[in-house]
Design a protein around this motif. Structure first.
Motif, PDB file in Angstrom:
ATOM      1  N   UNK A  67     133.712 162.958 -21.113  1.00 31.31           N
ATOM      2  CA  UNK A  67     132.381 162.365 -21.058  1.00 31.31           C
ATOM      3  C   UNK A  67     132.184 161.657 -19.733  1.00 31.31           C
ATOM      4  N   UNK A  68     130.926 161.433 -19.389  1.00 32.29           N
ATOM      5  CA  UNK A  68     130.585 160.711 -18.156  1.00 32.29           C
ATOM      6  C   UNK A  68     129.887 159.413 -18.569  1.00 32.29           C
ATOM      7  N   UNK A  69     130.625 158.303 -18.595  1.00 25.41           N
ATOM      8  CA  UNK A  69     130.053 157.043 -19.082  1.00 25.41           C
ATOM      9  C   UNK A  69     129.308 156.274 -17.989  1.00 25.41           C
ATOM     10  N   UNK A  70     128.234 155.636 -18.383  1.00 29.38           N
ATOM     11  CA  UNK A  70     127.471 154.786 -17.468  1.00 29.38           C
ATOM     12  C   UNK A  70     126.992 153.566 -18.236  1.00 29.38           C
ATOM     13  N   UNK A  71     127.247 152.392 -17.707  1.00 30.37           N
ATOM     14  CA  UNK A  71     126.828 151.151 -18.357  1.00 30.37           C
ATOM     15  C   UNK A  71     125.339 150.943 -18.114  1.00 30.37           C
ATOM     16  N   UNK A  72     124.609 150.777 -19.197  1.00 29.67           N
ATOM     17  CA  UNK A  72     123.166 150.572 -19.105  1.00 29.67           C
ATOM     18  C   UNK A  72     122.871 149.129 -18.705  1.00 29.67           C
ATOM     19  N   UNK A  73     121.827 148.930 -17.965  1.00 30.29           N
ATOM     20  CA  UNK A  73     121.455 147.580 -17.540  1.00 30.29           C
ATOM     21  C   UNK A  73     120.622 146.904 -18.622  1.00 30.29           C
ATOM     22  N   UNK A  74     121.271 146.567 -19.703  1.00 28.65           N
ATOM     23  CA  UNK A  74     120.597 145.830 -20.770  1.00 28.65           C
ATOM     24  C   UNK A  74     121.649 145.137 -21.624  1.00 28.65           C
ATOM     25  N   UNK A  75     121.215 144.138 -22.342  1.00 31.64           N
ATOM     26  CA  UNK A  75     122.056 143.434 -23.300  1.00 31.64           C
ATOM     27  C   UNK A  75     121.405 143.591 -24.669  1.00 31.64           C
ATOM     28  N   UNK A  76     122.191 143.917 -25.681  1.00 33.70           N
ATOM     29  CA  UNK A  76     121.641 144.157 -27.012  1.00 33.70           C
ATOM     30  C   UNK A  76     121.271 142.850 -27.712  1.00 33.70           C
ATOM     31  N   UNK A  77     120.635 142.997 -28.880  1.00 31.53           N
ATOM     32  CA  UNK A  77     120.278 141.816 -29.675  1.00 31.53           C
ATOM     33  C   UNK A  77     121.500 140.990 -30.048  1.00 31.53           C
ATOM     34  N   UNK A  78     122.676 141.627 -30.036  1.00 32.39           N
ATOM     35  CA  UNK A  78     123.912 140.950 -30.438  1.00 32.39           C
ATOM     36  C   UNK A  78     124.752 140.510 -29.243  1.00 32.39           C
ATOM     37  N   UNK A  79     124.179 140.602 -28.046  1.00 32.11           N
ATOM     38  CA  UNK A  79     124.866 140.125 -26.845  1.00 32.11           C
ATOM     39  C   UNK A  79     125.894 141.077 -26.283  1.00 32.11           C
ATOM     40  N   UNK A  80     125.793 142.361 -26.636  1.00 29.07           N
ATOM     41  CA  UNK A  80     126.769 143.355 -26.188  1.00 29.07           C
ATOM     42  C   UNK A  80     126.192 144.287 -25.128  1.00 29.07           C
ATOM     43  N   UNK A  81     127.070 145.136 -24.586  1.00 31.64           N
ATOM     44  CA  UNK A  81     126.673 146.135 -23.593  1.00 31.64           C
ATOM     45  C   UNK A  81     126.446 147.494 -24.245  1.00 31.64           C
ATOM     46  N   UNK A  82     125.675 148.331 -23.549  1.00 33.28           N
ATOM     47  CA  UNK A  82     125.487 149.721 -23.949  1.00 33.28           C
ATOM     48  C   UNK A  82     126.114 150.621 -22.892  1.00 33.28           C
ATOM     49  N   UNK A  83     126.958 151.549 -23.338  1.00 32.88           N
ATOM     50  CA  UNK A  83     127.478 152.596 -22.468  1.00 32.88           C
ATOM     51  C   UNK A  83     126.837 153.910 -22.904  1.00 32.88           C
ATOM     52  N   UNK A  84     126.181 154.600 -21.978  1.00 36.70           N
ATOM     53  CA  UNK A  84     125.603 155.912 -22.257  1.00 36.70           C
ATOM     54  C   UNK A  84     126.568 156.977 -21.750  1.00 36.70           C
ATOM     55  N   UNK A  85     126.959 157.877 -22.639  1.00 39.50           N
ATOM     56  CA  UNK A  85     127.958 158.898 -22.298  1.00 39.50           C
ATOM     57  C   UNK A  85     127.295 160.271 -22.271  1.00 39.50           C
ATOM     58  N   UNK A  86     127.214 160.848 -21.103  1.00 36.32           N
ATOM     59  CA  UNK A  86     126.638 162.178 -20.949  1.00 36.32           C
ATOM     60  C   UNK A  86     127.751 163.214 -20.822  1.00 36.32           C
ATOM     61  N   UNK A  87     127.369 164.488 -20.895  1.00 38.16           N
ATOM     62  CA  UNK A  87     128.331 165.576 -20.708  1.00 38.16           C
ATOM     63  C   UNK A  87     129.102 165.975 -21.939  1.00 38.16           C
ATOM     64  N   UNK A  88     128.773 165.414 -23.094  1.00 36.75           N
ATOM     65  CA  UNK A  88     129.502 165.744 -24.312  1.00 36.75           C
ATOM     66  C   UNK A  88     128.886 166.954 -25.014  1.00 36.75           C
TER      67      UNK A  88
END
Length: 228
Positions: free
Chosen positions: A154-175
């Motif tokens: 997979x090709x992971x990229x950290x999204x520039x946002x913080x969730x409602x629970x204070x966490x990060x989002x990693x978007x994984x492409x190429x799967x």
């Protein structure tokens, strides 16, 4: 209103028929859900209260005059949950989380008896994976989970946002997601992973699709194929 928005609105309006009056209603997150909330208000249907999947949805529900309660406040299960998706296949497995609300969405979906998915026809796919897979991750686990995703090509990229629970989002492409349930279960075992954006263990029960030809409503019992 552009054509895609019109299709979303068609699906959203049709979902109002599934709302059970004077019962709790689970409400998802996203642009299609926004159309649904507006359509529900216009319908005049009354619900006991809504269980929201995100802070953004809570704000919209309150603005439209719907009462909102926390899931922990209710007894029993939610009869109906209405939400959109980023991709859905013919077995009603989905990728969700484009709006960074996947954890709340998965919690409410799991607590609901019927999951009604509303989507425009661009969301229909033969195989999940063209849309980058969102993962909600504890901040201290970001680099470790990125390496794990690279380990499965997979090709992971950290999204520039913080969730409602204070966490990060990693978007994984190429799967290439050939077995959604197996991959969902595997990723969910990673330390520091909060939620995987594959919804296979708890997929949709009803799919309402808006298209240029109108709406099409199908269930898991009525199998069909997608063109994509």
């Amino acid at each position: 209103m552009d054509e895609q928005a019109r299709k979303k609105e068609l699906a959203a309006k049709a979902a109002v028929d599934y709302v059970i009056e004077n019962e709790y209603l689970g409400v998802g997150t996203g642009t299609t859900v926004s159309f649904f909330i507006a359509a529900l208000q216009q319908s005049g249907k009354k619900v006991k209260a809504c269980v929201s999947s995100s802070d953004a949805t809570t704000r919209q529900l309150l603005a439209f005059g719907f009462p909102v309660v926390e899931l922990n406040e209710i007894q029993g299960r939610i009869p109906v949950y209405v939400d959109g998706c980023d991709e859905i296949d013919a077995n009603f497995n989905m990728i969700k989380g484009g709006g960074a609300a996947l954890t709340g969405e998965k919690i409410v979906a799991q607590a609901s008896d019927k999951f009604v998915c509303i989507a425009d026809d661009t969301k229909l796919v033969k195989q999940l994976g063209a849309f980058a897979l969102p993962l909600e991750v504890l901040p201290k686990a970001v680099e470790q989970i990125k390496k794990s995703m690279e380990g499965i090509r997979g090709v992971p990229k950290v999204r520039e946002c913080i969730t409602d629970y204070g966490n990060n989002i990693i978007d994984v492409s190429g799967l290439q997601i050939q077995d959604p349930l197996k991959l969902e279960e595997a990723i969910n075992q990673l330390p520091g992973l909060v939620t995987c954006g594959i919804f296979a263990k708890r997929g949709a029960d009803v799919l309402i699709v808006g298209s240029s030809d109108g709406i099409k409503i199908t269930t898991k019992k009525n199998k069909f194929s997608f063109k994509k």
